[in-house]
Design a protein around this motif. Structure first.
Motif, PDB file in Angstrom:
ATOM      1  N   TYR A  19       0.618 -15.225   0.520  1.00  0.00           N
ATOM      2  CA  TYR A  19       0.248 -14.922   1.612  1.00  0.00           C
ATOM      3  C   TYR A  19      -0.026 -16.074   2.171  1.00  0.00           C
ATOM      4  O   TYR A  19      -0.407 -17.060   1.808  1.00  0.00           O
ATOM      5  CB  TYR A  19      -0.927 -13.813   1.650  1.00  0.00           C
ATOM      6  CG  TYR A  19      -0.602 -12.723   1.329  1.00  0.00           C
ATOM      7  CD1 TYR A  19      -0.089 -11.541   2.163  1.00  0.00           C
ATOM      8  CD2 TYR A  19      -0.675 -12.212  -0.038  1.00  0.00           C
ATOM      9  CE1 TYR A  19       0.354 -10.271   1.550  1.00  0.00           C
ATOM     10  CE2 TYR A  19      -0.687 -11.008  -0.489  1.00  0.00           C
ATOM     11  CZ  TYR A  19      -0.070 -10.039   0.079  1.00  0.00           C
ATOM     12  OH  TYR A  19       0.298  -8.660  -0.207  1.00  0.00           O
ATOM     13  N   THR A  20       0.617 -16.369   3.492  1.00  0.00           N
ATOM     14  CA  THR A  20       0.369 -17.375   4.310  1.00  0.00           C
ATOM     15  C   THR A  20      -1.080 -17.393   4.889  1.00  0.00           C
ATOM     16  O   THR A  20      -1.858 -16.249   4.485  1.00  0.00           O
ATOM     17  CB  THR A  20       1.137 -17.256   5.648  1.00  0.00           C
ATOM     18  OG1 THR A  20       0.807 -16.357   6.551  1.00  0.00           O
ATOM     19  CG2 THR A  20       2.923 -17.315   5.218  1.00  0.00           C
ATOM     20  N   ARG A  24       0.628 -13.539   6.301  1.00  0.00           N
ATOM     21  CA  ARG A  24       1.923 -12.800   6.141  1.00  0.00           C
ATOM     22  C   ARG A  24       2.504 -13.179   4.707  1.00  0.00           C
ATOM     23  O   ARG A  24       2.440 -14.036   4.211  1.00  0.00           O
ATOM     24  CB  ARG A  24       2.797 -13.836   6.837  1.00  0.00           C
ATOM     25  CG  ARG A  24       4.230 -13.275   7.504  1.00  0.00           C
ATOM     26  CD  ARG A  24       5.102 -14.345   8.278  1.00  0.00           C
ATOM     27  NE  ARG A  24       6.180 -13.869   8.363  1.00  0.00           N
ATOM     28  CZ  ARG A  24       7.178 -14.662   9.058  1.00  0.00           C
ATOM     29  NH1 ARG A  24       6.962 -15.926   9.354  1.00  0.00           N
ATOM     30  NH2 ARG A  24       8.534 -14.053   9.018  1.00  0.00           N
ATOM     31  N   PHE A  26       4.936 -13.614   1.798  1.00  0.00           N
ATOM     32  CA  PHE A  26       5.761 -14.520   1.319  1.00  0.00           C
ATOM     33  C   PHE A  26       6.183 -14.525  -0.070  1.00  0.00           C
ATOM     34  O   PHE A  26       5.167 -14.486  -1.120  1.00  0.00           O
ATOM     35  CB  PHE A  26       5.333 -15.793   1.580  1.00  0.00           C
ATOM     36  CG  PHE A  26       6.203 -16.949   1.535  1.00  0.00           C
ATOM     37  CD1 PHE A  26       7.073 -17.172   2.348  1.00  0.00           C
ATOM     38  CD2 PHE A  26       5.667 -18.021   0.749  1.00  0.00           C
ATOM     39  CE1 PHE A  26       7.986 -18.340   2.006  1.00  0.00           C
ATOM     40  CE2 PHE A  26       6.631 -19.312   0.391  1.00  0.00           C
ATOM     41  CZ  PHE A  26       7.873 -19.231   0.891  1.00  0.00           C
ATOM     42  N   GLN A  28       8.869 -16.642  -2.956  1.00  0.00           N
ATOM     43  CA  GLN A  28       9.914 -17.738  -3.027  1.00  0.00           C
ATOM     44  C   GLN A  28      10.524 -17.424  -4.416  1.00  0.00           C
ATOM     45  O   GLN A  28       9.865 -17.010  -5.449  1.00  0.00           O
ATOM     46  CB  GLN A  28       9.044 -19.129  -3.394  1.00  0.00           C
ATOM     47  CG  GLN A  28       8.541 -19.418  -1.932  1.00  0.00           C
ATOM     48  CD  GLN A  28       7.848 -20.949  -2.352  1.00  0.00           C
ATOM     49  OE1 GLN A  28       8.508 -21.912  -2.648  1.00  0.00           O
ATOM     50  NE2 GLN A  28       6.610 -20.971  -2.261  1.00  0.00           N
ATOM     51  N   LYS A  52      13.677 -17.668  -0.078  1.00  0.00           N
ATOM     52  CA  LYS A  52      12.470 -17.392   0.736  1.00  0.00           C
ATOM     53  C   LYS A  52      12.639 -16.040   1.193  1.00  0.00           C
ATOM     54  O   LYS A  52      13.502 -15.875   1.863  1.00  0.00           O
ATOM     55  CB  LYS A  52      11.900 -18.461   1.830  1.00  0.00           C
ATOM     56  CG  LYS A  52      11.922 -19.665   1.317  1.00  0.00           C
ATOM     57  CD  LYS A  52      11.425 -20.534   2.462  1.00  0.00           C
ATOM     58  CE  LYS A  52      10.819 -21.988   1.991  1.00  0.00           C
ATOM     59  NZ  LYS A  52      10.588 -22.851   3.077  1.00  0.00           N
ATOM     60  N   TRP A  54      10.336 -12.850   3.256  1.00  0.00           N
ATOM     61  CA  TRP A  54       9.110 -12.562   4.050  1.00  0.00           C
ATOM     62  C   TRP A  54       8.923 -11.175   4.161  1.00  0.00           C
ATOM     63  O   TRP A  54       9.673 -10.224   3.973  1.00  0.00           O
ATOM     64  CB  TRP A  54       9.307 -13.196   5.468  1.00  0.00           C
ATOM     65  CG  TRP A  54       9.589 -14.871   5.197  1.00  0.00           C
ATOM     66  CD1 TRP A  54      10.703 -15.405   5.281  1.00  0.00           C
ATOM     67  CD2 TRP A  54       8.499 -15.733   5.243  1.00  0.00           C
ATOM     68  NE1 TRP A  54      10.608 -16.584   5.331  1.00  0.00           N
ATOM     69  CE2 TRP A  54       8.990 -16.932   5.273  1.00  0.00           C
ATOM     70  CE3 TRP A  54       7.162 -15.564   5.480  1.00  0.00           C
ATOM     71  CZ2 TRP A  54       8.279 -18.012   5.331  1.00  0.00           C
ATOM     72  CZ3 TRP A  54       6.347 -16.935   5.471  1.00  0.00           C
ATOM     73  CH2 TRP A  54       6.934 -18.016   5.356  1.00  0.00           C
ATOM     74  N   ALA A  58       9.404  -9.107   1.002  1.00  0.00           N
ATOM     75  CA  ALA A  58       8.600  -9.959   0.067  1.00  0.00           C
ATOM     76  C   ALA A  58       7.741  -8.918  -1.054  1.00  0.00           C
ATOM     77  O   ALA A  58       7.773  -8.880  -2.203  1.00  0.00           O
ATOM     78  CB  ALA A  58       8.043 -10.985   0.563  1.00  0.00           C
ATOM     79  N   ASN A  96      16.977 -18.446   3.691  1.00  0.00           N
ATOM     80  CA  ASN A  96      15.895 -17.501   4.152  1.00  0.00           C
ATOM     81  C   ASN A  96      16.282 -15.805   4.228  1.00  0.00           C
ATOM     82  O   ASN A  96      17.338 -15.822   5.005  1.00  0.00           O
ATOM     83  CB  ASN A  96      15.831 -17.988   5.634  1.00  0.00           C
ATOM     84  CG  ASN A  96      14.428 -17.368   6.249  1.00  0.00           C
ATOM     85  OD1 ASN A  96      13.697 -16.893   5.700  1.00  0.00           O
ATOM     86  ND2 ASN A  96      14.856 -17.213   7.504  1.00  0.00           N
TER      87      ASN A  96
END
Length: 124
Positions: A19-20, A24, A26, A28, A52, A54, A58, A96
């Motif tokens: 998480y950011t 958020r 996320f 990878q 990536k 989101w 994700a 993305n």
């Protein structure tokens, strides 16, 4: 201008959701994508594409996929650059991801302890 990429491949490792700082979701991941032709030795070559993902995509990818899962992704290509510890400029190209499709088949009526469907095993 058009910037769109569609890939089908297998995850190279189990997805790890993070998480950011603002919460958020996320993810990878690296997708192993076979090239559509064989080389001079008759072998199929594989590209390893950094992606990536989101938000809900994700979370779902992390929840329902694992190393080796076959997935399709739709997204855009982005490039970025940064300086490494030695001051050298490094360039990275990544996808993305906007949409993820799970392509592995599921076993009918087979559930795990958490109530999720288990993937079909391809036994010889």
């Amino acid at each position: 201008m058009i910037n769109q990429v569609t890939l089908v491949g297998r995850l190279t490792k189990d997805p790890e959701l993070t998480y950011t700082a603002l919460g958020r979701p996320f993810l990878q991941m690296t997708l192993a994508v076979n090239r559509p032709y064989r080389n001079q030795q008759g072998m199929t070559e594989t590209d390893f594409i950094y992606c990536k993902v989101w938000n809900k995509s994700a979370e779902n990818t992390s929840k329902y996929c694992q190393k080796g899962s076959l997935i399709g992704v739709l997204g855009t290509i982005q490039t970025r650059s940064y300086e490494d510890q030695e001051g050298k400029r490094i360039y990275a190209t990544e996808v993305n991801v906007h949409t993820v499709r799970f392509l592995d088949k599921k076993r009918p009526n087979a559930e795990s302890e958490e109530g999720e469907l288990l993937p079909i095993l391809n036994l010889p």
